[in-house]
Design a protein around this motif. Structure first.
Motif, PDB file in Angstrom:
ATOM      1  N   ARG A 213     -41.001 -78.086  10.744  1.00  0.00           N
ATOM      2  CA  ARG A 213     -41.306 -78.168  12.176  1.00  0.00           C
ATOM      3  C   ARG A 213     -42.578 -77.383  12.503  1.00  0.00           C
ATOM      4  O   ARG A 213     -43.451 -77.877  13.232  1.00  0.00           O
ATOM      5  CB  ARG A 213     -40.127 -77.610  12.982  1.00  0.00           C
ATOM      6  N   GLU A 214     -42.707 -76.181  11.955  1.00  0.00           N
ATOM      7  CA  GLU A 214     -43.901 -75.386  12.228  1.00  0.00           C
ATOM      8  C   GLU A 214     -45.150 -76.066  11.682  1.00  0.00           C
ATOM      9  O   GLU A 214     -46.202 -76.096  12.329  1.00  0.00           O
ATOM     10  CB  GLU A 214     -43.770 -73.986  11.638  1.00  0.00           C
ATOM     11  N   LEU A 215     -45.048 -76.634  10.476  1.00  0.00           N
ATOM     12  CA  LEU A 215     -46.187 -77.348   9.909  1.00  0.00           C
ATOM     13  C   LEU A 215     -46.612 -78.509  10.804  1.00  0.00           C
ATOM     14  O   LEU A 215     -47.805 -78.743  11.010  1.00  0.00           O
ATOM     15  CB  LEU A 215     -45.831 -77.873   8.516  1.00  0.00           C
ATOM     16  N   ALA A 216     -45.620 -79.239  11.341  1.00  0.00           N
ATOM     17  CA  ALA A 216     -45.930 -80.371  12.218  1.00  0.00           C
ATOM     18  C   ALA A 216     -46.630 -79.903  13.491  1.00  0.00           C
ATOM     19  O   ALA A 216     -47.626 -80.497  13.930  1.00  0.00           O
ATOM     20  CB  ALA A 216     -44.648 -81.131  12.562  1.00  0.00           C
ATOM     21  N   LEU A 217     -46.132 -78.827  14.089  1.00  0.00           N
ATOM     22  CA  LEU A 217     -46.732 -78.309  15.318  1.00  0.00           C
ATOM     23  C   LEU A 217     -48.159 -77.823  15.070  1.00  0.00           C
ATOM     24  O   LEU A 217     -49.072 -78.095  15.853  1.00  0.00           O
ATOM     25  CB  LEU A 217     -45.876 -77.166  15.871  1.00  0.00           C
ATOM     26  N   ARG A 218     -48.358 -77.103  13.970  1.00  0.00           N
ATOM     27  CA  ARG A 218     -49.691 -76.566  13.692  1.00  0.00           C
ATOM     28  C   ARG A 218     -50.662 -77.682  13.318  1.00  0.00           C
ATOM     29  O   ARG A 218     -51.835 -77.649  13.710  1.00  0.00           O
ATOM     30  CB  ARG A 218     -49.616 -75.513  12.582  1.00  0.00           C
ATOM     31  N   ARG A 615     -49.473 -74.638  19.910  1.00  0.00           N
ATOM     32  CA  ARG A 615     -49.662 -73.380  19.188  1.00  0.00           C
ATOM     33  C   ARG A 615     -48.613 -72.348  19.587  1.00  0.00           C
ATOM     34  O   ARG A 615     -48.103 -71.610  18.735  1.00  0.00           O
ATOM     35  CB  ARG A 615     -51.072 -72.830  19.442  1.00  0.00           C
ATOM     36  N   GLU A 616     -48.297 -72.286  20.861  1.00  0.00           N
ATOM     37  CA  GLU A 616     -47.303 -71.301  21.318  1.00  0.00           C
ATOM     38  C   GLU A 616     -45.940 -71.589  20.706  1.00  0.00           C
ATOM     39  O   GLU A 616     -45.236 -70.677  20.260  1.00  0.00           O
ATOM     40  CB  GLU A 616     -47.217 -71.315  22.849  1.00  0.00           C
ATOM     41  N   LEU A 617     -45.564 -72.865  20.676  1.00  0.00           N
ATOM     42  CA  LEU A 617     -44.263 -73.205  20.115  1.00  0.00           C
ATOM     43  C   LEU A 617     -44.258 -73.008  18.599  1.00  0.00           C
ATOM     44  O   LEU A 617     -43.247 -72.589  18.026  1.00  0.00           O
ATOM     45  CB  LEU A 617     -43.894 -74.650  20.461  1.00  0.00           C
ATOM     46  N   ALA A 618     -45.390 -73.279  17.935  1.00  0.00           N
ATOM     47  CA  ALA A 618     -45.480 -73.034  16.495  1.00  0.00           C
ATOM     48  C   ALA A 618     -45.283 -71.554  16.193  1.00  0.00           C
ATOM     49  O   ALA A 618     -44.591 -71.186  15.230  1.00  0.00           O
ATOM     50  CB  ALA A 618     -46.825 -73.510  15.957  1.00  0.00           C
ATOM     51  N   TRP A 628     -34.817 -65.287  10.745  1.00  0.00           N
ATOM     52  CA  TRP A 628     -33.704 -65.867   9.984  1.00  0.00           C
ATOM     53  C   TRP A 628     -33.755 -65.468   8.517  1.00  0.00           C
ATOM     54  O   TRP A 628     -32.756 -65.118   7.914  1.00  0.00           O
ATOM     55  CB  TRP A 628     -33.757 -67.396  10.042  1.00  0.00           C
ATOM     56  N   GLN A 629     -34.946 -65.561   7.936  1.00  0.00           N
ATOM     57  CA  GLN A 629     -35.035 -65.502   6.481  1.00  0.00           C
ATOM     58  C   GLN A 629     -35.567 -64.190   5.938  1.00  0.00           C
ATOM     59  O   GLN A 629     -35.662 -64.010   4.742  1.00  0.00           O
ATOM     60  CB  GLN A 629     -35.916 -66.655   5.986  1.00  0.00           C
ATOM     61  N   ARG A 630     -35.957 -63.259   6.816  1.00  0.00           N
ATOM     62  CA  ARG A 630     -36.493 -61.966   6.381  1.00  0.00           C
ATOM     63  C   ARG A 630     -37.582 -62.145   5.314  1.00  0.00           C
ATOM     64  O   ARG A 630     -37.555 -61.569   4.239  1.00  0.00           O
ATOM     65  CB  ARG A 630     -35.380 -61.072   5.822  1.00  0.00           C
ATOM     66  N   ARG A 631     -38.534 -63.003   5.638  1.00  0.00           N
ATOM     67  CA  ARG A 631     -39.593 -63.261   4.680  1.00  0.00           C
ATOM     68  C   ARG A 631     -40.917 -63.316   5.409  1.00  0.00           C
ATOM     69  O   ARG A 631     -40.957 -63.397   6.633  1.00  0.00           O
ATOM     70  CB  ARG A 631     -39.357 -64.572   3.943  1.00  0.00           C
ATOM     71  N   SER A 632     -41.989 -63.294   4.661  1.00  0.00           N
ATOM     72  CA  SER A 632     -43.314 -63.376   5.267  1.00  0.00           C
ATOM     73  C   SER A 632     -43.500 -64.736   5.902  1.00  0.00           C
ATOM     74  O   SER A 632     -43.245 -65.754   5.273  1.00  0.00           O
ATOM     75  CB  SER A 632     -44.393 -63.152   4.214  1.00  0.00           C
ATOM     76  N   PRO A 633     -43.931 -64.809   7.158  1.00  0.00           N
ATOM     77  CA  PRO A 633     -44.099 -66.088   7.832  1.00  0.00           C
ATOM     78  C   PRO A 633     -45.335 -66.829   7.348  1.00  0.00           C
ATOM     79  O   PRO A 633     -46.137 -66.288   6.589  1.00  0.00           O
ATOM     80  CB  PRO A 633     -44.243 -65.685   9.306  1.00  0.00           C
ATOM     81  N   LEU A 634     -45.480 -68.076   7.800  1.00  0.00           N
ATOM     82  CA  LEU A 634     -46.642 -68.865   7.402  1.00  0.00           C
ATOM     83  C   LEU A 634     -47.941 -68.214   7.865  1.00  0.00           C
ATOM     84  O   LEU A 634     -48.985 -68.402   7.261  1.00  0.00           O
ATOM     85  CB  LEU A 634     -46.537 -70.277   7.972  1.00  0.00           C
ATOM     86  N   ARG A 635     -47.874 -67.447   8.944  1.00  0.00           N
ATOM     87  CA  ARG A 635     -49.082 -66.796   9.456  1.00  0.00           C
ATOM     88  C   ARG A 635     -49.421 -65.525   8.687  1.00  0.00           C
ATOM     89  O   ARG A 635     -50.443 -64.904   8.936  1.00  0.00           O
ATOM     90  CB  ARG A 635     -48.910 -66.429  10.931  1.00  0.00           C
ATOM     91  N   GLY A 636     -48.532 -65.090   7.787  1.00  0.00           N
ATOM     92  CA  GLY A 636     -48.760 -63.835   7.083  1.00  0.00           C
ATOM     93  C   GLY A 636     -48.065 -62.704   7.797  1.00  0.00           C
ATOM     94  O   GLY A 636     -47.815 -62.734   8.998  1.00  0.00           O
ATOM     95  N   GLY A 637     -47.721 -61.678   7.045  1.00  0.00           N
ATOM     96  CA  GLY A 637     -46.994 -60.552   7.620  1.00  0.00           C
ATOM     97  C   GLY A 637     -47.898 -59.638   8.421  1.00  0.00           C
ATOM     98  O   GLY A 637     -49.118 -59.705   8.355  1.00  0.00           O
ATOM     99  N   ALA A 638     -47.261 -58.732   9.174  1.00  0.00           N
ATOM    100  CA  ALA A 638     -48.023 -57.777   9.968  1.00  0.00           C
ATOM    101  C   ALA A 638     -48.679 -56.716   9.082  1.00  0.00           C
ATOM    102  O   ALA A 638     -49.706 -56.147   9.423  1.00  0.00           O
ATOM    103  CB  ALA A 638     -47.107 -57.118  10.998  1.00  0.00           C
TER     104      ALA A 638
END
Length: 785
Positions: A213-218, A615-618, A628-638
């Motif tokens: 879903r995020e890939l589709a939105l972006r 972009r906001e919804l992505a 949910w997954q406690r992992r690095s997001p597609l945007r990269g971690g902080a």
């Protein structure tokens, strides 16, 4: 603008060809079962009702009840059936379709590969053949079937895709519409047995569906951004549009250049923006061996992080600010990243301050000055370790009484779903009502709490059998006004209530000031709510929306409301389709159409708002995935702990700084603090009102506000640094100085002082928005011709 330029013979021939060629519309989804075929067939029914000749061919409903219903009355041209590995396939019957010669053909599966011996190897080629015969096509495709996305999808979730369409295929479409569906809705459809013949059910888990879903939105947002940039170029506009982030890093061939690029990369990834790196060299001087080494290192690093690199000639240092600002405007940059100056105050007065001169020349471009930590911490690279996740080994820890109460409250709370759109008329209320009727068919007690049809017949028709609560009547200054009757809803206690226009401000005399507060009360009572809102009503986007449209939206919803929603789904509509609805009187009354099309519903506004919503919804999906997954997001971690410090005055730009501080802190998962220092003995009534408004906004967005009294302006910079240090701030956010040269000499320049005294801290100087700075003409800054 090119409206008076004579067309070339090639352009004339192309325009004539386009008159005869059919139109191509594509519905894009994240995955099978998202509703692409349903929406395609529903549009076919609407076109048929308008007298347009529509047929279907090679459409696969997979026996999904809601989709099958949409077939009623649509003429079917038989497809050519064949089998591959035991699976039934359908090819378009091109000869039959050309003989039938309808105006529109509905066909599934744009990425379909035809049988051996067919006229063309792929359905895409079939479609181009039909388009050439003047037949319009409406079709469907999944995001992972777009070549260029397949490798990324395979890497992220393991889908191996065989049939794809070439990159750039959808750029040829006249209209592309994304069908956005939350993972929860898809999983509910799967559990209810409505999703049959799913190729790989292992993919159907919340995490994988969220990634797709995020890939589709972006992906959709990037396509919309390309359209927006092309439109702005046609309108003669330069500079950033205020939607997509584009980060420009200014670095020299020096050891610290890598620091700036790495910091720029971190910012670009968290803001999901493009990144550019630029360096300036004197063409009359040969690079030293050391500089040549740093050049190789910088170009390699830029390539590694996916940044566009440019080396530009610069004869003298004094020309650097103007050259950098010019490059930023031409490349639609939103933020310039550069290092702190090493100059003393006397050197700045004698040679000029690069950062200061850049600040004087920029409008609508933020300046981010990277902290110089080498002197204070001995670092030459930024920290790269991701923060350790807390709570991973806590399943046996006993919950406190407060935590138990909090968990019980979440369990009892109703489910909250929000349909969000880029503008009025996209179909949010229509979709909300349709879902209400679907739930009612399943035996769920659904009622309309508050509905605004705005006289739209299509929306009214969707009410169907849904019962409604009567509105509460309030007396206000002798006038009878109506609002949602929250008390009646709570007393009747339905399972689900539909509430339109979440951002609405209630009439004086209501229990709550805002409708979203009514919704929160209903949710706390255990009643589920489905609601609607537009992207421009999100509080933190208020300034961006004003920059895009020129309209200051007065009714807003704090961002935490959207974060509390269990599901948020976007209703996506192309700007041209939305404008056509407007012309047909399906959004506003006919006497308001021309005014709307000339103002808020201008093409540029709608494209920009659509991209903003995507972009906001992505980003929202990305945050939920990370949660949910406690992992690095597609945007990269902080990547490091941050504390954001926002220094404000009582000027009109204070809210802009506060909203920017919130959005940065939210993306970096940082705490944030707003600080105001009053340099006087007391407050005038106007100052007191401004102070209260600033404090309310800060607390509304979840920040901490502090006011301090102190001596006159020349001590203000020292006070800001002292307070920022006390809080352990890593980034300070300030506004551009509104003082002229003589005022800065007499009363001091706070920004310049901070750039000297807080070189160990990142400093973001937020640009003032100037609409005139977007227009491409002589005299605003300099000619870009």
């Amino acid at each position: 603008m090119q409206s008076f330029k004579r067309k070339s013979p090639e352009e004339i021939l192309k325009s004539i060809y386009e008159l005869h060629r059919g139109r191509l519309k594509v519905y894009v989804g994240a995955v099978n079962g998202s509703g692409k075929t349903y929406h395609m067939l529903r549009e076919g029914q609407m076109l048929k009702a308008e007298g347009i000749d529509v047929v279907i061919c090679a459409v696969s409903t997979l026996q999904r009840p809601e989709t099958v219903e949409q077939l009623a009355g649509l003429e079917r041209v038989p497809s050519i059936h064949w089998k591959q590995d035991g699976m039934e396939k359908k090819d378009l019957n091109l000869d039959a379709l050309v003989r039938r010669n309808p105006e529109v053909v509905l066909v599934d599966g744009l990425a379909h590969a035809n049988r051996e011996g067919a006229s063309f190897p792929t359905r895409l080629e079939d479609i181009h053949y039909l388009l050439g015969h003047g037949i319009s096509i409406i079709t469907t495709v999944n995001i992972y079937e777009l070549r260029g996305m397949t490798e990324l999808v395979q890497k992220l979730i393991g889908i191996d895709v065989k049939d794809t369409v070439p990159e750039g295929t959808l750029e040829l479409a006249d209209e592309v519409r994304l069908i956005d569906v939350s993972p929860e809705t898809l999983l509910q459809r799967l559990a209810a047995g409505h999703l049959r013949n799913i190729p790989d059910k292992a993919v159907f888990n919340r995490g994988n569906l969220g990634v797709l879903r995020e890939l589709a939105l972006r992906w959709m947002a990037e396509g919309v951004n390309d359209t927006l940039e092309k439109h702005r170029e046609e309108q003669g506009l330069i500079g950033a549009a205020g939607v997509a982030e584009r980060i420009l890093v200014s670095a020299q061939y020096h050891w610290n250049g890598s620091i700036y690029v790495r910091r720029g990369q971190q910012i670009a990834r968290r803001l999901n923006g493009d990144m550019l790196v630029v360096t300036f060299v004197n063409p009359r001087r040969k690079l030293s061996p050391e500089a040549a080494t740093f050049k190789r290192s910088l170009t390699q690093l830029s390539e590694k992080v996916g940044a566009k690199f440019a080396e530009l000639p610069l004869p003298t240092r004094r020309m650097l600010p103007q050259a950098l600002v010019r490059y930023a405007l031409e490349h639609r940059v939103t933020r310039i990243v550069l290092g702190h100056s090493k100059q003393t105050r006397m050197q700045e007065l004698w040679q000029g301050s690069i950062v200061g001169d850049i600040l004087k020349q920029t409008k609508n471009v933020d300046i981010f000055v990277v902290a110089d930590r080498a002197e204070t911490e001995g670092e030459r690279i930024l920290p790269a370790k991701t923060r350790e996740e807390h709570g991973a080994a806590e399943p046996y820890r006993r919950l406190s009484e407060a935590e138990v109460e909090q968990q019980i409250g979440r369990i009892r709370r109703g489910r909250f779903k929000v349909y969000i759109g880029a503008a009025p008329g996209v179909g949010k209320t229509y979709t909300m009502l349709r879902e209400g009727n679907d739930l009612r068919k399943k035996g769920i007690d659904v009622r309309i709490g508050l509905l605004e049809t705005h006289g739209r017949d299509e929306t009214t028709a969707q009410v169907g059998a849904l019962p409604s609560f009567s509105r509460a009547v309030l007396d206000y200054r002798g006038t009878q006004l109506e609002e949602m009757d929250t008390a009646s809803i709570l007393a009747r206690n339905p399972e689900v209530v539909l509430v339109d226009e979440l951002a609405h401000t209630n009439m004086p005399g209501s229990k709550h000031k805002k409708r979203y507060e009514d919704v929160l009360e209903i949710l706390e009572a255990g009643i589920s709510v489905i609601s609607t809102m537009n992207i421009q009503h999100l509080e933190s986007l208020n300034d961006a929306v004003e920059q895009i449209t020129g309209v200051r939206v007065r009714e807003t919803v704090p961002d935490f409301i959207l974060r509390q929603a269990d599901e948020v789904e976007l209703i996506d509509v192309a700007p041209k389709a939305l404008q056509q609805r407007m012309r047909e009187g399906k959004i506003y009354a006919m006497d308001k159409v021309d005014q709307a099309l000339g103002n808020f519903f201008k093409t540029g506004n709608l494209i920009a708002l659509r991209e903003l919503a995507l972009r906001e919804l992505a980003d929202d999906v990305d945050e939920r995935l990370e949660s949910w997954q406690r992992r690095s997001p597609l945007r990269g971690g902080a990547n490091r702990e941050e504390m954001i410090f926002v220094g404000v005055t009582l000027s009109s730009g204070a809210e802009r700084l506060i909203r920017r501080g919130f959005r940065i802190a939210y993306r970096l998962k940082a705490s944030w603090h707003v600080f105001y220092r009053h340099n006087g003995s007391g407050f005038t009534p106007q100052e007191q009102e401004r102070l209260q408004a600033i404090e309310r906004l800060t607390r509304r967005l979840g920040g901490t506000f502090e006011m301090q009294k102190g001596p006159r302006t020349r001590k203000l910079g020292e006070a800001l640094v002292r307070k920022a240090d006390e809080l352990g701030s890593t980034q300070m956010i300030l506004g551009q100085s509104g003082r002229n040269r003589w005022q800065r000499l007499w009363r001091g320049d706070v920004v310049s002082l901070l750039l000297r005294q807080a070189r160990y801290m990142d400093i973001l100087v937020v640009a003032d928005f100037d609409p005139s700075a977007q227009i491409k003409k002589e005299g605003i800054f300099f000619s870009t011709e």
